[in-house]
Design an enzyme around this catalytic site. Structure first.
Site, PDB file in Angstrom:
ATOM      1  N   GLU A 296     -41.829  18.446 -13.319  1.00 30.77           N
ATOM      2  CA  GLU A 296     -40.390  18.704 -13.450  1.00 30.77           C
ATOM      3  C   GLU A 296     -39.727  18.893 -12.087  1.00 30.77           C
ATOM      4  O   GLU A 296     -38.951  19.821 -11.878  1.00 30.77           O
ATOM      5  CB  GLU A 296     -40.144  19.911 -14.359  1.00 30.77           C
ATOM      6  CG  GLU A 296     -40.684  19.704 -15.772  1.00 30.77           C
ATOM      7  CD  GLU A 296     -40.342  20.836 -16.733  1.00 30.77           C
ATOM      8  OE1 GLU A 296     -40.184  21.986 -16.295  1.00 30.77           O
ATOM      9  OE2 GLU A 296     -40.239  20.552 -17.939  1.00 30.77           O
ATOM     10  N   ASP A 370     -44.930  21.439 -25.312  1.00 35.15           N
ATOM     11  CA  ASP A 370     -44.215  22.527 -24.651  1.00 35.15           C
ATOM     12  C   ASP A 370     -43.830  23.662 -25.596  1.00 35.15           C
ATOM     13  O   ASP A 370     -42.662  23.774 -25.959  1.00 35.15           O
ATOM     14  CB  ASP A 370     -42.961  21.969 -23.966  1.00 35.15           C
ATOM     15  CG  ASP A 370     -42.376  22.953 -22.971  1.00 35.15           C
ATOM     16  OD1 ASP A 370     -43.006  23.984 -22.728  1.00 35.15           O
ATOM     17  OD2 ASP A 370     -41.281  22.676 -22.445  1.00 35.15           O
ATOM     18  N   GLU A 398     -38.244  30.588 -26.286  1.00 38.77           N
ATOM     19  CA  GLU A 398     -37.362  29.490 -25.874  1.00 38.77           C
ATOM     20  C   GLU A 398     -37.081  28.520 -27.017  1.00 38.77           C
ATOM     21  O   GLU A 398     -35.954  28.074 -27.198  1.00 38.77           O
ATOM     22  CB  GLU A 398     -38.018  28.748 -24.701  1.00 38.77           C
ATOM     23  CG  GLU A 398     -37.295  27.475 -24.303  1.00 38.77           C
ATOM     24  CD  GLU A 398     -37.990  26.730 -23.151  1.00 38.77           C
ATOM     25  OE1 GLU A 398     -39.018  27.214 -22.642  1.00 38.77           O
ATOM     26  OE2 GLU A 398     -37.478  25.656 -22.776  1.00 38.77           O
TER      27      GLU A 398
HETATM   28  O1  GCW Z   1     -40.723  25.050 -21.423  1.00 38.22           O
HETATM   29  C1  GCW Z   1     -40.273  24.406 -20.273  1.00 38.22           C
HETATM   30  C2  GCW Z   1     -39.027  25.123 -19.902  1.00 38.22           C
HETATM   31  C3  GCW Z   1     -38.762  25.215 -18.434  1.00 38.22           C
HETATM   32  C4  GCW Z   1     -40.051  25.688 -17.755  1.00 38.22           C
HETATM   33  C5  GCW Z   1     -41.143  24.676 -18.017  1.00 38.22           C
HETATM   34  C6  GCW Z   1     -42.474  25.115 -17.423  1.00 38.22           C
HETATM   35  C7  GCW Z   1     -40.328  27.151 -15.894  1.00 38.22           C
HETATM   36  O2  GCW Z   1     -37.941  24.525 -20.578  1.00 38.22           O
HETATM   37  O3  GCW Z   1     -37.705  26.114 -18.247  1.00 38.22           O
HETATM   38  O4  GCW Z   1     -39.868  25.921 -16.384  1.00 38.22           O
HETATM   39  O5  GCW Z   1     -41.335  24.521 -19.389  1.00 38.22           O
HETATM   40  O6  GCW Z   1     -43.255  25.683 -18.161  1.00 38.22           O
HETATM   41  O7  GCW Z   1     -42.720  24.891 -16.257  1.00 38.22           O
END
Ligand code: GCW
Length: 698
Positions: A296, A370, A398
């Site tokens: 990311e 995720d 989240e």
């Molecule tokens: O779940 C996703 C989130 C990001 C997060 C990423 C990660 C810290 O939307 O906000 O960043 O994973 O785990 O690196």
């Protein structure tokens, strides 16, 4: 006892005390515990010994209504705390506790000098503190001490919270207010809350905390911030908690002025070695680094054509002389790689098994995408026998309704921990593959710590499962409910019932039958199954559900992305077979026609709509249960939970209606008999905007 009257049944509570409320027990029980335990012999030479004494004093005073008598004279003892080094009364138990490790403890009722005595014995002070918390839990839940004989030691070495906290106080994916860490006033101001945070963690055996976001600022490693972190480390140390920091891979450039962060560059290696020396000069028991690299947009070794192993080993080499570890995250995927996102971590890491230095631990999210309401276990848990692994779970919700939805995550954690990585029932579970667990923290400056009373349970359950992954989510919920509300079966049973059903409810009203990643874009608040376009396909919903006129679901069989091929043959065969895949994961692994027959006899389309509606009914059932507890829970907490359940009910309905409207626009099928049409047209749901939803990444 005098206190009882003024505290009253309906004493307002804001949740700050968590599960360590220590409110008076029912009088007969309180009297019994007092009679058995009031004469305490406990050392007070070290900070940890004093923490154990203080917790015991606080707990016994609150629970029994009278303070214990701290005795110096061993012959008076009814409750004895200590290690063979700190207490001559414990020394005779040396052999018996030898196998408990550095963090384990023994709780036992025994005879000593003609007296009935309860022992809290351990090899190290921290074990005694953990034992005190265990004993207090027994008292808070009204357990009998008659045949007390408990031997405990943690099954996982690393039990760590990950705070996604930025230096400006914003918490990424945080729904409980601002960061706990008041960087601006550290190191001078030691907010007493830091100690309560440490107590809460120690009470469930959490032994590490990563203070800053994995999307890290290099500034966290600058001297001024290290001094601040050192103060937190000093406060946490007596509670057995080590401080760790997220390290930005490019810090040698940003902080060190180098023109590269290439892991094979000698200047870079020297920079990290010196940085480690700096840190350990301030924090002698510093735990180590957590790293998000080449994921990311974060910098990493691949920027220089090097591997994840090169990157991790660079930091591991710098930390090794001081005893630190590197927790290297496997959460990697790249939008320029066309492969199914679910397959990318395995593709990058499985071949590196054996390539990491011994003080590297690979930190793998529970599932391959995720933190979704439901995912299969991550295939790396069955694929890296020569690499220590940690499982990372989200405690913060989240993707599960933020802090307002009541969703107990114990069953989610339990489901993954118990998953069979070989598919042969030979005991090769995910839990067996682990050296640690990391939980993305859900705590902040909110009065209740977690943004809601029920979210405290997720912090609690994380700790209990990290201590022993064989613990049962239901039993943990029962302990938590008794301590957090009241040790009364008429309170505990209904609450546990709500908690245990809550995760499945959320799966149903958000992403039933293996659907995933259908939340609104960016902030992830509310439904967004229509999300399409934008910078990358794997940040859209249509990428994941693949619904069309003919059917729905992501084909990950060998005819599709072949993600199933990353699992052991026994697991791959099950997931890859439409007839054998568990229905809760159906659409994760298969693209299925709308008229596919489900186990219920319904078509897939009818089942899908039915599940969405069922999720809403399950929330209504939770509301009814909570209503029945009015008068049994203090007014302040009762009211907030009731209000939050109303929000959850409304949002579950929103999820159901928006999802049904969207999928119907794709399938073109009529709603099953008895199913209400969504009250608005699809365009209405699609047009909703929430630019200020909390917790966004930035
Ligand atoms: O779940 C996703 C989130 C990001 C997060 C990423 C990660 C810290 O939307 O906000 O960043 O994973 O785990 O690196």
């Amino acid at each position: 006892m005098v206190l009882l009257g003024c505290m009253g049944e309906a004493r307002a509570e804001d949740g700050y005390a968590l599960w360590m409320r220590y409110v008076p027990l029912e009088p007969a029980l309180a009297a019994d515990y007092h009679a058995r335990l009031a004469d305490v012999v406990a050392p007070d030479q070290t900070p940890t010994q004093r923490a154990a004494r203080e917790e015991l004093r606080r707990g016994l005073t609150g629970l029994t209504g009278s303070p214990p008598r701290m005795q110096a004279d061993a012959s008076q003892a009814s409750l004895v705390l200590g290690t063979p080094q700190s207490s001559t009364l414990i020394a005779p138990f040396r052999a018996e506790i030898a196998s408990l490790g550095d963090e384990g403890y023994l709780l036992r009722r025994t005879r000593m000098g003609g007296r009935d005595v309860v022992l809290v014995a351990a090899r190290r002070d921290i074990g005694v503190l953990y034992g005190v918390f265990h004993l207090l839990r027994l008292l808070q839940t009204g357990a009998s001490l008659d045949s007390l004989d408990v031997r405990e030691s943690p099954r996982l070495r690393l039990r760590v919270l990950n705070h996604w906290d930025n230096l400006d106080g914003h918490v990424e994916r945080g729904y409980a207010g601002r960061s706990l860490w008041e960087w601006q006033t550290l190191p001078e101001w030691r907010n007493p809350r830091y100690t309560d945070y440490a107590r809460a963690n120690a009470s469930v055996g959490i032994n590490g905390t990563v203070l800053n976001n994995v999307n890290a600022s290099a500034q966290s490693l600058a001297p001024a911030y290290l001094d601040k972190a050192a103060t937190l480390a000093d406060i946490f140390r007596p509670y057995g908690i080590r401080v760790y920091l997220s390290a930005r891979f490019s810090a040698p450039i940003e902080l060190g002025g180098l023109d590269t962060a290439d892991p094979l560059d000698p200047a870079v290696q020297r920079w990290w070695r010196d940085k480690a020396r700096d840190i350990y000069a301030r924090i002698p028991d510093f735990g180590g680094f957590l790293v998000k690299a080449n994921s990311e947009g974060q910098p990493g070794p691949q920027d220089y054509g090097r591997s994840h192993a090169d990157g991790a080993n660079l930091l591991a080499t710098a930390l090794a002389p001081h005893g630190g570890v590197v927790m290297w995250r496997a959460f990697v995927y790249a939008h320029d790689v066309p492969a199914d996102r679910a397959t990318q971590a395995y593709a990058e890491f499985a071949g590196l098994d054996g390539a990491f230095l011994p003080n590297v631990i690979l930190q793998v999210k529970n599932g391959p995408i995720d933190f979704q309401p439901r995912e299969p276990f991550h295939p790396l848990f069955g694929a890296m026998p020569r690499t220590p692994l940690m499982m990372e779970v989200q405690i913060t919700k989240e993707y599960l309704g933020f802090a307002t939805h009541l969703v107990y995550l114990g069953p989610l954690y339990e489901e993954v921990l118990r998953a069979d990585t070989r598919g042969d029932r030979g005991g090769a579970t995910v839990a067996q593959a682990l050296s640690g667990m990391a939980g993305v923290a859900n705590v902040g400056a909110d009065a209740s710590w977690s943004g809601s009373h029920f979210d405290q349970a997720n912090w609690y359950a994380f700790g209990r499962l990290a201590w022993d992954p064989q613990n049962a989510a239901r039993a943990i919920a029962a302990d938590w409910a008794a301590m957090t509300f009241a040790p009364d079966p008429e309170v505990v049973q209904p609450i546990v019932g709500m908690m245990m059903a809550s995760r499945e409810a959320a799966v149903n009203y958000m992403t039933p039958l293996g659907l995933h990643h259908l939340m609104a874009r960016g902030h992830h608040y509310g439904p967004g199954p229509w999300v399409d376009g934008g910078p990358r396909a794997d940040w859209t919903s249509v990428y994941y559900h693949r619904a069309d006129r003919a059917g729905i679901g992501f084909d990950r069989t060998d005819r599709g992305s072949n993600a199933v091929g990353q699992y052991a043959p026994g697991v791959a065969a099950m997931y890859g077979d439409l007839a054998r895949v568990p229905e809760p994961l159906l659409l994760w692994f298969h693209h299925v026609p709308w008229d596919h027959r489900m186990a219920s006899g319904r078509t897939l389309w009818n089942e899908l709509v039915g599940r969405y509606s069922q999720g809403v009914s399950q929330v209504q059932a939770m509301q009814a249960t909570w209503d029945s507890l009015q008068g049994r829970v203090d007014r302040q907490r009762y009211a907030q939970v009731a209000a939050f359940l109303r929000i959850q009910r409304r949002e579950a309905q929103w999820w159901r209606d928006a999802s049904v409207a969207y999928f119907q626009s794709v399938s073109g099928l009529p709603l099953p008999a008895g199913e209400a049409a969504p009250p608005h047209p699809l365009a209405w749901y699609e047009a909703l905007q929430f630019p200020s939803a909390p917790g966004d990444g930035r």
